[in-house]
Design an enzyme around this catalytic site. Sequence first.
Site, PDB file in Angstrom:
ATOM      1  N   ARG A  60      55.303  35.617  54.040  1.00 33.04           N
ATOM      2  CA  ARG A  60      54.816  34.921  53.915  1.00 33.04           C
ATOM      3  C   ARG A  60      53.559  36.236  52.554  1.00 33.04           C
ATOM      4  O   ARG A  60      52.979  36.212  51.644  1.00 33.04           O
ATOM      5  CB  ARG A  60      53.853  34.061  54.218  1.00 33.04           C
ATOM      6  CG  ARG A  60      54.416  33.043  54.555  1.00 33.04           C
ATOM      7  CD  ARG A  60      53.422  31.685  54.949  1.00 33.04           C
ATOM      8  NE  ARG A  60      52.942  32.713  56.399  1.00 33.04           N
ATOM      9  CZ  ARG A  60      52.318  31.826  57.539  1.00 33.04           C
ATOM     10  NH1 ARG A  60      51.553  30.439  57.208  1.00 33.04           N
ATOM     11  NH2 ARG A  60      52.093  32.783  58.710  1.00 33.04           N
TER      12      ARG A  60
ATOM     13  N   LYS B 280      66.975  32.871  68.838  1.00 37.94           N
ATOM     14  CA  LYS B 280      67.546  31.883  70.257  1.00 37.94           C
ATOM     15  C   LYS B 280      65.959  31.900  70.091  1.00 37.94           C
ATOM     16  O   LYS B 280      65.399  33.060  69.669  1.00 37.94           O
ATOM     17  CB  LYS B 280      67.553  32.863  71.732  1.00 37.94           C
ATOM     18  CG  LYS B 280      66.911  33.585  71.670  1.00 37.94           C
ATOM     19  CD  LYS B 280      67.106  34.024  73.225  1.00 37.94           C
ATOM     20  CE  LYS B 280      66.548  35.205  74.330  1.00 37.94           C
ATOM     21  NZ  LYS B 280      65.742  35.108  74.701  1.00 37.94           N
TER      22      LYS B 280
ATOM     23  N   HIS C 171      72.882  38.105  71.684  1.00 34.82           N
ATOM     24  CA  HIS C 171      72.671  39.705  71.308  1.00 34.82           C
ATOM     25  C   HIS C 171      73.775  39.999  72.968  1.00 34.82           C
ATOM     26  O   HIS C 171      74.377  41.161  72.526  1.00 34.82           O
ATOM     27  CB  HIS C 171      71.698  40.404  71.207  1.00 34.82           C
ATOM     28  CG  HIS C 171      70.701  40.708  72.108  1.00 34.82           C
ATOM     29  ND1 HIS C 171      69.649  40.095  72.408  1.00 34.82           N
ATOM     30  CD2 HIS C 171      70.572  41.439  73.051  1.00 34.82           C
ATOM     31  CE1 HIS C 171      69.317  40.295  73.342  1.00 34.82           C
ATOM     32  NE2 HIS C 171      69.410  41.367  73.628  1.00 34.82           N
TER      33      HIS C 171
ATOM     34  N   HIS D 118      71.527  34.418  77.489  1.00 34.09           N
ATOM     35  CA  HIS D 118      72.243  35.315  77.804  1.00 34.09           C
ATOM     36  C   HIS D 118      73.604  35.690  79.086  1.00 34.09           C
ATOM     37  O   HIS D 118      74.622  36.062  79.012  1.00 34.09           O
ATOM     38  CB  HIS D 118      71.405  36.612  78.095  1.00 34.09           C
ATOM     39  CG  HIS D 118      70.757  36.834  77.063  1.00 34.09           C
ATOM     40  ND1 HIS D 118      70.708  36.623  75.238  1.00 34.09           N
ATOM     41  CD2 HIS D 118      69.291  37.963  76.844  1.00 34.09           C
ATOM     42  CE1 HIS D 118      69.644  36.777  74.850  1.00 34.09           C
ATOM     43  NE2 HIS D 118      68.805  37.110  75.407  1.00 34.09           N
TER      44      HIS D 118
END
Length: 507
Positions: free
Chosen positions: A60, A166, A196, A258
Amino acid sequence: MSPVNPFHDPVRFARRVPECVVVIFGANGDLTKRKLMPALFRLAYDHRLPEGFAVIGTSRTPMSDDQFREKMREAVREFSEDTEFDASVWEPFAQGLFYVAGDIADRDFYQRLCHKLHAIEAERHTGGSVLFYLSTQPSQYGRAAAGLGAAGLNKGNGWRRLVVEKPFGHDLESARALSAELQQVFPESEIYRIDHYLGKETVQNILAFRFGNGIFEPLWNRRYVNHVQITAAESIGVEGRGAYYQETGALADMIQNHLLQVMATIAMEPSASFRADAVRDERSKLLRSIKAMKPDQMRMDTVPGQYGPGRIGTEEVPGFRQEPGVDPQSQTNTYAAATFFVENWRWAGVPFYLRTGKRLAKRVTEIGIQFNPAPLAIFNNEDTSDMAPNLLIVRIQPQEGLSLKFLSKRPGTGMTLRPVSMDFNYGSSFGERLPSAYETLLLDAMIGDATLYTRQDMVEASWTVVEPIRNLWRESKFEFPNYAAGSWGPAAADEMLARRGHIWRKP
Ligand code: BG6
């Protein structure tokens, strides 16, 4: 003659990024600065990006292309930990950086994005393929996907993919709802849910280690493995994310995604090929085989924790409830441990202990695979009490590597045994820099290799495991804080293992 290599897949191994544009939503945020831009710059540095490669940042905040380039230059200089800032790489890379300001809810914004994409395609010959990366507030994901769909940006000359960060929902129902929103616009095969941890070099090495060698797999089952410990310990606190973390907690922040993905990689069946869906099918199957717990068992086999004030090294640190933005009565878990069992022939009866926490004694992520001891103790000597059975440690971070512990005869005339270890260390064995998880995962998404990405069925399987625990914890009232910052977590987590005769490793 060796048998045909089932993992050979030319797409997976030719790591060349095709012509494309990456559009980042939330380009003014932390992730873009700290991870995405340094990773893309490194890919440029390593000559992995095509000539006309371009990135459009959006958020924005009003900014010109040049202001965005300047901001990204600072970010790359600050956060590229092990990449020298080479101006001769930066300048051409920066020429491919563009910016479009706008609100995700505003239709005009997508029109402006569309024009910018056309202009870039014409000027830089990017060929029409676009990777949209959502790094915004998760509550905006559905809206962004819908906006792209309404503007027709989900289709074009080349491929169109969507990468999402996530959390993928906050429970099973919201995960399904989010997925339905995304799938209205992009087919599941083009939705890349990033975890990741799967991009970490050592997590990938689990596959190489297990399925590239012949000697370990025969031992990889309930006959030889006594139990498995997966630890992701962090010494940092909530780092200014108190308000977010208060709503999430360690169980949802780390275990739901994870650690369950790491567990699935350790425990999955060998896949018939290295194609993305073959590997993901096996990971998914494993997640679906995790045994559901009844509430009574959950009370014994899961442990929440929250840190109180304590000391990390020489520094005095406040407790979670004293962190900015956190309710002084907060019941949020900053530590979570659980014992899982896998209901299949390979693993039935083998405990998988998972734990993670903030403000623990040190930062270390590792997997310990504890093998059964020798069936008969024929060496009757004074060291028996210390005799650790065989243990394989996969160190995910830091000091990535593998270490196998076994007993050896101590030199001398007596027959005394002592545990020793055989170590493989990435640093000394390869002497090469390890790519960051985001380099690996961004490259994979641009190539179209989804092997390390989470599929919707896996997200649902993990929520199915985690949600009942979360609900039980929410309904209970805990005596928090129950561990001091700088310790190894609550005593109840030690008791959880002790009931089966095990102890946590102190990494
Ligand atoms: C993130 C969590 O997904 O992973 C963080 O939201 C956590 O709370 C981080 O600190 C840990 O990642 P890494 O790569 O530092 O182990």
